[in-house]
Write a protein that holds these residues in place. Structure first.
Motif, PDB file in Angstrom:
ATOM      1  N   THR A 152       0.814  -1.216   0.000  1.00 53.15           N
ATOM      2  CA  THR A 152       0.000   0.000   0.000  1.00 53.15           C
ATOM      3  C   THR A 152       0.847   1.265   0.000  1.00 53.15           C
ATOM      4  N   LEU A 153       2.166   1.130   0.168  1.00 48.45           N
ATOM      5  CA  LEU A 153       3.013   2.323   0.222  1.00 48.45           C
ATOM      6  C   LEU A 153       3.003   3.062  -1.107  1.00 48.45           C
ATOM      7  N   PHE A 154       3.351   2.355  -2.176  1.00 49.23           N
ATOM      8  CA  PHE A 154       3.370   2.955  -3.503  1.00 49.23           C
ATOM      9  C   PHE A 154       2.695   2.026  -4.495  1.00 49.23           C
ATOM     10  N   ASP A 155       2.134   2.616  -5.510  1.00 42.67           N
ATOM     11  CA  ASP A 155       1.716   1.861  -6.680  1.00 42.67           C
ATOM     12  C   ASP A 155       2.954   1.746  -7.570  1.00 42.67           C
ATOM     13  N   PRO A 156       3.545   0.549  -7.719  1.00 41.15           N
ATOM     14  CA  PRO A 156       4.785   0.424  -8.497  1.00 41.15           C
ATOM     15  C   PRO A 156       4.665   0.948  -9.921  1.00 41.15           C
ATOM     16  N   TRP A 157       3.461   0.860 -10.492  1.00 41.26           N
ATOM     17  CA  TRP A 157       3.261   1.317 -11.864  1.00 41.26           C
ATOM     18  C   TRP A 157       3.214   2.844 -11.949  1.00 41.26           C
ATOM     19  N   ASN A 158       3.122   3.488 -10.798  1.00 36.44           N
ATOM     20  CA  ASN A 158       3.040   4.949 -10.760  1.00 36.44           C
ATOM     21  C   ASN A 158       3.980   5.482  -9.684  1.00 36.44           C
ATOM     22  N   LEU A 159       5.098   4.803  -9.516  1.00 38.63           N
ATOM     23  CA  LEU A 159       5.997   5.067  -8.400  1.00 38.63           C
ATOM     24  C   LEU A 159       6.493   6.513  -8.317  1.00 38.63           C
ATOM     25  N   PRO A 160       6.843   7.172  -9.424  1.00 39.67           N
ATOM     26  CA  PRO A 160       7.328   8.555  -9.313  1.00 39.67           C
ATOM     27  C   PRO A 160       6.349   9.491  -8.612  1.00 39.67           C
ATOM     28  N   GLN A 161       5.052   9.259  -8.802  1.00 40.00           N
ATOM     29  CA  GLN A 161       4.073  10.132  -8.156  1.00 40.00           C
ATOM     30  C   GLN A 161       4.054   9.918  -6.648  1.00 40.00           C
ATOM     31  N   GLY A 162       4.254   8.672  -6.205  1.00 45.54           N
ATOM     32  CA  GLY A 162       4.328   8.400  -4.775  1.00 45.54           C
ATOM     33  C   GLY A 162       5.554   9.033  -4.147  1.00 45.54           C
ATOM     34  N   VAL A 163       6.698   8.916  -4.834  1.00 46.87           N
ATOM     35  CA  VAL A 163       7.935   9.534  -4.343  1.00 46.87           C
ATOM     36  C   VAL A 163       7.775  11.052  -4.283  1.00 46.87           C
ATOM     37  N   LYS A 164       7.111  11.593  -5.272  1.00 45.47           N
ATOM     38  CA  LYS A 164       6.883  13.043  -5.318  1.00 45.47           C
ATOM     39  C   LYS A 164       6.090  13.512  -4.097  1.00 45.47           C
ATOM     40  N   ILE A 165       5.068  12.763  -3.710  1.00 39.14           N
ATOM     41  CA  ILE A 165       4.258  13.121  -2.543  1.00 39.14           C
ATOM     42  C   ILE A 165       5.116  13.120  -1.277  1.00 39.14           C
ATOM     43  N   ILE A 166       5.975  12.105  -1.136  1.00 39.80           N
ATOM     44  CA  ILE A 166       6.856  12.023   0.030  1.00 39.80           C
ATOM     45  C   ILE A 166       7.756  13.254   0.114  1.00 39.80           C
ATOM     46  N   ILE A 167       8.365  13.608  -1.003  1.00 38.04           N
ATOM     47  CA  ILE A 167       9.287  14.751  -1.022  1.00 38.04           C
ATOM     48  C   ILE A 167       8.550  16.045  -0.700  1.00 38.04           C
ATOM     49  N   GLU A 168       7.378  16.227  -1.277  1.00 38.10           N
ATOM     50  CA  GLU A 168       6.619  17.457  -1.029  1.00 38.10           C
ATOM     51  C   GLU A 168       6.228  17.573   0.440  1.00 38.10           C
ATOM     52  N   LEU A 169       5.842  16.454   1.053  1.00 35.88           N
ATOM     53  CA  LEU A 169       5.522  16.473   2.482  1.00 35.88           C
ATOM     54  C   LEU A 169       6.760  16.789   3.315  1.00 35.88           C
ATOM     55  N   PHE A 170       7.865  16.197   2.926  1.00 40.71           N
ATOM     56  CA  PHE A 170       9.119  16.445   3.648  1.00 40.71           C
ATOM     57  C   PHE A 170       9.489  17.923   3.586  1.00 40.71           C
ATOM     58  N   GLU A 171       9.425  18.502   2.399  1.00 40.84           N
ATOM     59  CA  GLU A 171       9.791  19.909   2.242  1.00 40.84           C
ATOM     60  C   GLU A 171       8.822  20.824   2.982  1.00 40.84           C
ATOM     61  N   GLU A 172       7.568  20.422   3.031  1.00 39.06           N
ATOM     62  CA  GLU A 172       6.564  21.232   3.722  1.00 39.06           C
ATOM     63  C   GLU A 172       6.834  21.291   5.223  1.00 39.06           C
ATOM     64  N   HIS A 173       7.349  20.200   5.783  1.00 34.63           N
ATOM     65  CA  HIS A 173       7.541  20.117   7.230  1.00 34.63           C
ATOM     66  C   HIS A 173       9.007  20.149   7.643  1.00 34.63           C
ATOM     67  N   ARG A 174       9.890  20.390   6.706  1.00 29.60           N
ATOM     68  CA  ARG A 174      11.323  20.393   7.038  1.00 29.60           C
ATOM     69  C   ARG A 174      11.647  21.543   7.994  1.00 29.60           C
ATOM     70  N   PRO A 175      12.278  21.259   9.151  1.00 29.36           N
ATOM     71  CA  PRO A 175      12.674  22.328  10.076  1.00 29.36           C
ATOM     72  C   PRO A 175      13.918  23.050   9.562  1.00 29.36           C
ATOM     73  N   ASN A 176      14.105  24.279   9.989  1.00 25.47           N
ATOM     74  CA  ASN A 176      15.235  25.078   9.511  1.00 25.47           C
ATOM     75  C   ASN A 176      16.579  24.465   9.873  1.00 25.47           C
ATOM     76  N   TRP A 177      16.614  23.743  11.008  1.00 23.87           N
ATOM     77  CA  TRP A 177      17.898  23.208  11.452  1.00 23.87           C
ATOM     78  C   TRP A 177      18.312  21.947  10.704  1.00 23.87           C
ATOM     79  N   ASP A 178      17.391  21.360   9.948  1.00 28.65           N
ATOM     80  CA  ASP A 178      17.719  20.116   9.248  1.00 28.65           C
ATOM     81  C   ASP A 178      18.646  20.403   8.073  1.00 28.65           C
TER      82      ASP A 178
END
Length: 352
Positions: free
Chosen positions: A253-279
């Protein structure tokens, strides 16, 4: 390449298919009669080879009731044999790989069900499948050996495949298994790498591009390498756990392998949205999903037209190695870990 009349989702929907079966049949027969199969999208070709195996000659339909010709030796009665159309070779090979992957000797009995009717394949049908499989396998081996310089995707597939074979050779030289099992595993990896090639080519075609260069937040880039590497190293657990010392993604359920780039994209966008300044991590990030912690690695590699330095996504898998656990421990013990909001996020659903 012409615009498809039906979308991939429509052709995959049994309700849509039932209501529009006559229109669908008319569309594909027209493509066959006009020699326009080359213009079809991959998902259309996938659908067509299944459809062809259920279109019998008019005279047979008049002579037999549907259950009778479904239960008969279908190759004798087909109006269109998919094996006769070179334009369908890739879709045909993918179909045969999936159908016979656990039966590559073509010795076990095969059955199929259509419209609630089940029957065994005849020996003649299995032999025809085997001959076509071997013909297309020969072509695929040439691609893995020589390749196509105009295909960036095939280059990545080739590189990853040869890495796999080298590892298998090491196991063979260490006498972990005999020659016959070595050859069988090489054959399975040839098939598996074609399946991965087919998945990614289908994804690229859906976006009308030959090479994956998906930029996220003007900082990261998902490439052919990203897609090939993650699928071949960290999916398909039966292989990667037996012969390769790599962690695998078991949560389907983590990623749809046939559409994997879109799943990775969501992870990165969430990370950037919540990334603290000290990271200030330069080459990886952690995220948590369904009580499992994953690590995603990236590497600064590209510069775009605007001069942005882009970090290529290199790999992604569940944390389990000693070095990854050490990174995680250091992160957890930092005083400001409470501020590291992203790490505490549990992504409940990735809508792809």
């Amino acid at each position: 390449m012409s615009k498809p009349k039906f979308s991939a989702n429509q052709l995959a929907d049994p309700r849509f298919e039932d209501v529009n079966s006559a229109d669908i049949l008319r569309y594909f027969i027209q493509k066959i009669s006009k020699n326009e199969l080359k213009k079809l999208k991959i998902f259309e070709k996938e659908y067509l080879i299944i459809l062809m195996k259920n279109i019998v000659k008019d005279e047979i339909q008049n002579e037999l009731n549907p259950p009778d010709y479904i239960l008969a030796n279908k190759f004798k009665y087909l109006a269109f044999n998919p094996y006769d159309y070179k334009e369908l070779d890739e879709a045909t090979f993918n179909h045969l790989v999936l159908f016979y992957y656990d039966n590559l000797d073509f010795l076990m009995p095969i059955s199929f069900t259509y419209n609630g009717i089940t029957r065994q394949y005849t020996r003649e049908e299995i032999d025809l499948d085997r001959n076509k499989f071997n013909q297309l396998l020969f072509w695929w081996k040439e691609q893995l050996s020589v390749g196509n310089k105009s295909s960036p995707l095939l280059k990545e597939i080739k590189d990853e495949y040869h890495k796999k074979v080298e590892i298998l050779k090491e196991y063979f030289n260490q006498r972990s298994f005999g020659y016959n099992l070595f050859k069988r595993n090489v054959l399975k990896w040839e098939c598996l790498m074609f399946y991965i090639y087919f998945i990614i080519k289908k994804y690229l075609q859906s976006r009308d591009v030959k090479e994956l260069c998906e930029v996220v937040n003007n900082k990261y880039i998902i490439t052919n390498y990203s897609f090939v590497h993650i699928l071949s190293r960290h999916y398909f657990a039966d292989f990667n756990t037996i012969y390769f010392n790599k962690t695998v993604i078991r949560d389907e359920t983590l990623f749809d392998p046939w559409n994997l780039p879109q799943g990775v994209k969501i992870i990165i966008e969430l990370f950037e949205e919540h990334r603290p300044n000290w990271d200030t991590e330069k080459d990886h990030l952690f995220f948590r999903y369904n009580l499992t912690t994953y690590i995603l690695y990236f590497k600064e590699k590209f510069v775009d037209k605007l001069g942005h330095k882009l970090k290529e996504i290199r790999t992604l898998y569940p944390v389990s190695t000693e070095s990854d656990n050490k990174k995680l421990t250091i992160l957890k013990t930092q005083k400001k870990i409470i501020d590291y909001v992203f790490f505490m996020i549990k992504i409940r659903f990735l809508s792809l």
